[in-house]
Design a protein around this motif. Structure first.
Motif: not given
Length: 212
Positions: A29-32, A110-112, A116-117
């Protein structure tokens, strides 16, 4: 009757799953980099130290299935039929994972999000490089063990590097194909085509060794 130790083990695994699920949701949602351990603990309904008891590093919450991947590879080589070469065993493993709809080779929206993360985090990209190096060493050791080769066999090391390069290229192509048309079967076909082509190349390169 379940023993107390069994109940503790199940509870520990369930707590680990809850933490991992909460962490993954926040990461996507927000990035690692933007998510703190305290926020993960709050989302999972546990204390900060409980999080660290299960995941010493934040990256391990993101790559929470890493141990499963390693064990899958290790067991495939350990249990291979003697009539099937180690390189062929790993090729067949790729086909088996696809047939089983394994999350290790998933090509989907989901894998994308997962990819992306990683792309958006220098920490995760660094961890991916570490995991690849660790997997290369694991495959090297497993190859040596499954054919009873001498320790530190350079042929095993070269084979392992070629295998990891093939799988990396195959996964990248599978994800690229999914991004192009959002068609899972096309992505799987592209993934397996690289696996098969790379395996043929490894077999040619390592001809005369016990790994092909």
């Amino acid at each position: 009757m379940s023993m107390p130790g069994d109940r503790r083990s199940r509870k520990r695994l369930e707590t680990r799953r809850i933490i991992s699920t909460a962490a993954t949701r926040l990461f996507l949602e927000r990035g690692f980099e933007q998510v703190t351990v305290d926020e993960i603990a709050a989302a999972a309904g546990v204390g900060r130290m409980t999080v660290f008891n299960h995941f010493p590093r934040k990256e391990e919450m993101f790559f929470d299935r890493d141990d499963e991947v390693r064990e899958t590879i290790r067991q495939a080589l350990k249990q291979r039929q003697t009539t099937v070469s180690p390189v062929e065993t790993l090729r067949l493993l790729a086909h088996s994972l696809v047939a089983q709809n394994s999350p290790f080779v998933e090509f989907s929206a989901d894998s994308q999000h997962f990819i992306g993360a990683i792309t958006g985090s220098e920490t995760l990209k660094a961890r991916v490089r570490q995991i690849r190096d660790e997997l290369t060493q694991l495959v090297t050791t497993s190859l040596i063990d499954c054919v009873n080769a001498p320790a530190h066999d350079p042929d095993a090391c070269l084979t392992a590097h070629l295998v990891l390069a093939t799988w990396s290229a195959a996964l990248a192509e599978g994800h690229r194909r999914w991004r192009d048309d959002q068609h899972r079967d096309n992505a799987r076909t592209a993934f397996l085509a690289i696996i098969d082509k790379g395996s043929r190349g490894i077999s040619a390169a390592m001809c005369g060794t016990p790994y092909v």
